[in-house]
Write an enzyme that holds these catalytic residues in place. Structure first.
Site, short mmCIF file in Angstrom:
data_model
loop_
_atom_site.label_atom_id
_atom_site.label_comp_id
_atom_site.label_asym_id
_atom_site.label_seq_id
_atom_site.Cartn_x
_atom_site.Cartn_y
_atom_site.Cartn_z
CD GLU B 278 -3.30 0.57 2.06
OE1 GLU B 278 -3.84 -0.30 1.71
OE2 GLU B 278 -3.75 1.38 3.11
CD GLU B 281 -2.64 0.43 -4.10
OE1 GLU B 281 -2.51 0.04 -3.01
OE2 GLU B 281 -3.65 0.31 -4.75
CB CYS B 299 -7.19 -3.22 6.10
SG CYS B 299 -5.93 -2.21 5.48
CB SER B 319 -5.55 0.54 -1.29
OG SER B 319 -4.42 -0.59 -1.11
CE LYS B 358 -10.51 -8.45 8.45
NZ LYS B 358 -9.86 -7.83 7.47
CD GLU B 361 -11.63 -9.16 3.78
OE1 GLU B 361 -11.47 -9.61 4.95
OE2 GLU B 361 -10.63 -8.54 3.06
CD GLU B 366 -13.73 -12.64 -9.57
OE1 GLU B 366 -14.67 -12.62 -8.97
OE2 GLU B 366 -13.36 -11.68 -10.36
CB CYS B 509 -9.34 -4.04 14.38
SG CYS B 509 -9.28 -3.40 12.44
#
Lengths: 184, 581
Positions: B278, B281, B299, B319, B358, B361, B366, B509
Site C-alpha cells: 500500500e 501504491e 483493509c 487501494s 471478515k 470477506e 474470486e 478493529c
C-alpha cells in the site's frame, strides 16, 4: 419505540443509491414529481407518502426505493413510517377498500362486531385482501365521524350509525353502485 | 457545577449530567438495559427509574439531568418492585432459551434476572413467532429475543449510517427488521457487527462456525493453520478475567497449538506486507502521478462493502490491496506450502478476527481464491475463539507463552498498530517516508493519527512533501470526508487529502464487532494502548525492516506491486446495490 416518536424529521445526508440491476423501471416521472414537491420541506416524508398512496393506492416497493434518495430519506426510515401508521399500505389493496373506524367513539358503539362481520362475510382478515383482490378490509383509527358512530368508509363513501346486521347491506350497496357505474 | 443528594450522599457534578452518571460517581449502580455509554439515551426500557424524594415521583435516570438541590433515592422496595415488574414484562415477551442462546453467561438481561433473583415466569409468555435471519453468514438476527431497547437501530442508523436495521410496526408488535422485512444479505447491511456488539441480549450474535473448525482439527488429513489479527491479542484476555489491553499474543499462540493447529501465523505479518504494497501504491500515486489521489485504505471489509454500496464513485481511489488476513491466507497456500513441501489442498486456513465482516470477506469475490482454492477457509471472531479455548479445557491464565511460525508470523510494531484507528495510516507513512528518502526515520510515531476523535485530519511533512491525511472510524464519519473529496473534484480545487484511512468500527478493529462484549471508549483506548505498547517495545518498528517480509520479496514476490504480488495480494471492486429488492 423512541425512534418512532418523530418519524418524519430525517436529518441524515442524502445517500447515493445505485439502482438495483435487473429491476423493472418504476414509473419514475410520477415519483420524481412527488419527490420534487416535497424534498425541500423538512419533515414532509408523510406528505410525500400520502401522495404516493393516493397515486398508486398503496406504496409500492420500487417507488419507495426510488423516492428515498430523491427526498434524502433512507429506505429504512420510510418503512419505519409506513409500518408505524395503519393508514399506509405496502401491498396493493383490493378494488373496494373497507375502512372500519376503530376510534374511541366507534369502538364504544360496537365497531368490533362490525369489523368481525365484514371479516366473516368477505372471508378475509383485518389488514388483508380477499383472494380475488376485490375487497380489502382494514381497521383505521378515528376518521372524524364520531357523530354517526360506528362508521365505515368504503372507497370514500361514508356509512354511519351501522349495526352489525347492516354489513351485508353495505356490501350489496357498494356492489350495486359499482355495477351501475359500469353500465354508464 | 451543581450539587445534589443521592441516597443521602452529596454529589457535585457539571450541569446537564444525567442521574445515571451522577450515581456512578457515588459508586451507585442503577440497572439499565437500553442506555449504552456510546449512545444517546432512548428511555426505552424504563428499568433505571429512581425517586425524586421531594415529590415522590419516579424518574428515568438515563434521560433526566440532575437539577441543583435534587434529593434522589435510587433504591427502595417500591423502586426495586417496579424494576422487577419491568423484567417480568420483558420475560413475558422473550423466549426462555438461555441454555442454547449465544449470549448465555454474557447477557445483560440474564444478568439482571439473576441479580433480581427471578426464579419463575410470572406472566404468560407471548413471545411472537418471528423467523431468525441467518442470511448473511456473519451475524444472526433473532427478533424474538429483542427487548426493543433500540441500541442496534441507533448504532446501525446514526453511528454507522448503514440504515440496514430499523424498527418496524409499533406498540407490542414493534420489532427489529430491514425495510420491508427482506433478508439482511439483500439489505444495505455491511456485516460490521456493531449491532451485535451493542445488543444487550442474544437478539443479534455472530454466526458461530467453531464447529467446522473442530471437525477439521480432528481430521487426520487436514493441515490446520491459523492466524490472529492485531486487535485479538489485546481483547481475548477479557474473556478470561484479564484487563482490557492486556497483550496475550504468546498465550493465544500456545492455546491455538494446544487445540491442534499445526502452524500458527500472525496477521500482523500480513499487515506488514499490506504496508509494503500500500505504501508503494501511495508513492506511485503521490510521487509518480500513477493513479488517483487521495488513496483510500481497503483493509476493512465492512468499509469496502459500504463503499461499494454507498460511495462507489470512490472505487478509483481505493487501494487494490487485500486485507492482511487474506494476504496471509493466499501465501499460506502458495509460498508456505512450496517452502515446506505441503499439499495446499490439505491446508485449512482459519483466521481469528475481531470482526464479523471478515466472515463475508473470505468469499467476497474470486480474488479471495488466488491460491487456486479459497485462501481463508473460515474466519472466527475473538468471541468464538474464547469459547473454543474454554471448550478445549485450556487454563488460559497459566498456559506458557509460545512463538508463531516465523515465515508468516514475524512482525514489526507497524503491523501491530493496524488494530487501532489511525494505525494503518501511521504504519504506511513510516514506510512511505523510507521509500521516498531511503533513510531510516528518526522518530517513527505520527501522533496526529492516534486517538478516538471521529475524524482526524492532519497535514504532515513526509520527506519534504506536504501530505494531507484524514482518518475516519465509525462509518458515520465517512460521509463528511468523502464529500470533501467530491466537492474538491467537482470544483477542480486542490484535493483536501492525499491519503484517507477508514475503519468501520469506532476505535478501529480494537472495537470490532466480533470482540468481547462491553466495549466503551475506555475499553477501546485500553486495547489500543496495548497495541501501541507492543509497537514501542518491538525490535522492528517499520514494516520494511521485517526480515521475513524482505525474504518473501527476495525469494518469491520479487518486489511490491510485482505481477505475482498483484495476483496474490490485490483485488478489485464493483458497484453493489444497497437493496437487492
Amino acid at each position: 419505540m423512541s425512534t418512532n416518536d418523530q418519524p418524519a424529521a430525517p436529518a441524515k445526508p442524502v445517500l447515493a443509491q445505485p439502482a438495483a440491476p435487473g429491476k423493472p423501471a418504476a414509473p419514475s416521472d410520477q415519483t420524481a414529481i412527488i419527490a420534487k414537491r416535497w424534498r425541500a420541506k423538512r419533515g414532509s416524508l408523510i406528505m410525500a407518502l400520502h401522495e404516493v398512496q393516493e397515486t398508486y393506492g398503496y406504496v409500492p416497493r420500487d417507488v419507495a426505493l426510488k423516492l428515498a434518495p430523491q427526498i434524502g430519506v433512507p429506505v429504512a426510515r420510510i418503512y419505519e413510517v409506513l409500518t408505524f401508521y395503519n393508514y399506509f399500505k405496502t401491498s396493493a389493496p383490493g378494488k373496494f377498500v373497507v375502512s372500519v373506524c376503530t376510534g374511541t367513539a366507534c369502538h364504544l358503539k360496537g365497531s368490533g362486531d362490525i369489523l368481525a362481520n365484514f371479516s366473516a362475510q368477505l372471508g378475509c382478515k383485518e389488514g388483508e385482501s380477499t383472494t380475488d383482490k376485490l375487497w380489502h378490509l382494514q381497521g383505521v383509527r378515528c376518521i372524524g365521524c364520531c357523530g354517526i358512530a360506528p362508521a365505515v368508509i368504503v372507497n370514500g363513501k361514508v356509512f354511519g350509525k351501522l349495526k352489525p346486521a347492516d354489513v351485508g347491506d353495505v356490501i350489496d350497496k357498494v356492489l350495486t353502485a359499482d355495477a351501475a357505474a359500469a353500465k354508464v | 457545577m451543581i450539587t445534589a443528594t443521592i441516597n443521602g450522599n452529596v454529589v457535585e457534578i457539571p450541569e446537564g449530567t444525567s442521574i445515571l452518571d451522577a450515581a456512578k460517581r457515588l459508586a451507585i449502580k442503577i440497572p439499565v438495559l437500553c442506555k449504552h455509554p456510546d449512545l444517546d439515551h432512548t428511555a426505552a426500557c424504563g428499568i433505571c427509574v429512581v425517586r425524586n424524594k421531594s415529590n415522590g415521583r419516579m424518574l428515568r435516570a438515563c434521560c433526566t439531568p440532575v437539577e441543583a438541590g435534587m434529593d434522589l433515592l435510587t433504591h427502595d422496595p417500591e423502586i426495586v418492585g417496579v424494576r422487577r415488574t419491568i423484567l417480568e414484562l420483558m420475560m413475558s415477551k422473550h423466549p426462555n432459551e438461555c441454555l442454547t442462546c449465544g449470549r448465555s453467561g454474557d447477557c445483560e438481561l440474564q444478568t439482571l434476572c439473576q441479580d433480581f433473583g427471578i426464579r419463575r415466569e410470572e406472566l404468560p409468555n407471548i413471545t411472537p413467532d418471528l423467523p431468525k435471519d441467518c442470511s448473511t453468514g456473519t451475524i444472526e438476527l433473532d427478533p424474538r429475543k429483542c427487548i426493543s431497547c433500540g441500541r442496534c437501530v441507533q448504532v446501525c442508523q446514526d453511528k454507522q449510517n448503514v440504515w440496514a436495521l430499523s424498527f418496524l410496526d409499533r406498540g407490542i408488535d414493534t420489532r427489529i427488521a430491514t425495510a420491508g422485512d427482506i433478508p439482511l444479505n439483500e439489505s444495505p447491511c455491511v456485516s460490521c457487527g456493531q449491532c451485535s456488539a451493542h445488543c444487550p441480549t442474544g437478539a443479534i450474535v455472530e454466526h458461530d462456525e467453531s464447529g467446522i473448525v473442530w471437525d477439521k482439527l480432528q481430521d487426520p488429513d487436514a493441515i490446520c493453520v491459523v492466524q490472529i489479527a492485531p486487535a485479538v491479542r489485546v481483547a481475548i484476555g477479557e474473556a478470561f478475567g484479564f484487563a482490557p489491553g492486556a497483550n496475550l499474543t504468546g498465550k493465544t499462540y500456545a492455546a491455538l497449538r494446544q487445540m491442534g493447529f499445526k502452524y500458527v501465523f500472525d496477521t500482523n505479518f500480513g499487515a506488514d506486507l499490506t504496508i509494503l504494497e500500500e505504501a508503494s501504491e501511495f508513492v506511485e500515486r503521490f510521487a509518480n502521478g500513477k493513479g488517483e489521489l487521495p488513496l483510500i485504505t481497503s483493509c476493512c471489509p465492512a468499509w469496502v462493502d459500504f463503499m461499494e454500496k454507498y460511495h462507489s464513485d470512490m472505487i478509483g481511489h481505493f487501494s487494490s490491496c487485500k486485507s492482511p488476513h487474506e494476504m496471509v491466507g493466499a501465501l499460506a497456500k502458495t509460498y508456505f506450502c512450496e517452502r515446506n513441501n505441503l499439499d495446499p489442498k490439505k491446508v485449512f486456513m482459519v483466521s481469528i478476527m475481531p470482526c464479523t465482516a471478515k466472515k463475508m470477506e473470505i468469499k467476497r469475490n474470486e480474488d479471495m481464491a488466488s491460491s487456486g482454492m479459497q485462501d481463508v477457509d473460515v474466519s472466527l471472531t475473538t468471541r468464538e475463539l474464547a469459547r473454543m479455548i474454554k471448550q478445549a479445557g485450556i487454563d488460559f491464565a497459566w498456559i506458557p507463552e509460545s512463538q508463531p511460525d516465523h515465515l508468516l508470523g514475524a512482525y514489526s510494531g507497524a503491523g501491530t498498530i493496524f488494530g487501532a484507528t489511525g494505525g494503518v495510516m501511521e504504519a504506511a507513512l513510516r514506510t512511505a517516508v523510507h521509500m521516498v528518502t531511503g533513510e531510516k526515520l528518526g522518530k517513527v510515531e505520527f501522533e496526529a493519527t492516534r486517538g478516538l476523535k471521529g475524524i482526524k485530519e492532519a497535514t504532515l511533512n513526509v520527506a519534504g512533501h506536504e501530505v494531507r491525511i484524514a482518518i475516519a472510524h465509525g462509518l458515520g464519519n465517512v460521509e463528511m470526508v468523502v464529500n470533501k473529496v467530491r466537492e474538491a473534484k467537482a470544483k477542480g480545487e486542490p484535493l483536501p487529502y492525499h491519503f484517507i484511512e477508514v475503519m468501520a468500527c469506532p476505535g478501529g478493529c480494537v472495537g470490532g464487532g466480533g470482540q468481547p462484549y462491553g466495549v466503551t471508549d475506555e475499553v477501546r483506548l485500553a486495547r489500543a494502548k496495548g497495541l501501541y505498547s507492543e509497537d514501542t517495545a518491538g525490535v522492528w518498528r517499520n514494516s520494511h525492516e521485517n526480515p521475513y517480509i524482505q525474504e518473501l520479496y527476495r525469494t518469491y514476490l520479487d518486489k511490491p506491486l510485482s505481477e505475482k504480488s498483484h495476483h496474490l495480494l490485490h483485488t478489485h471492486y464493483k458497484v453493489r446495490p444497497t437493496y437487492q429488492r
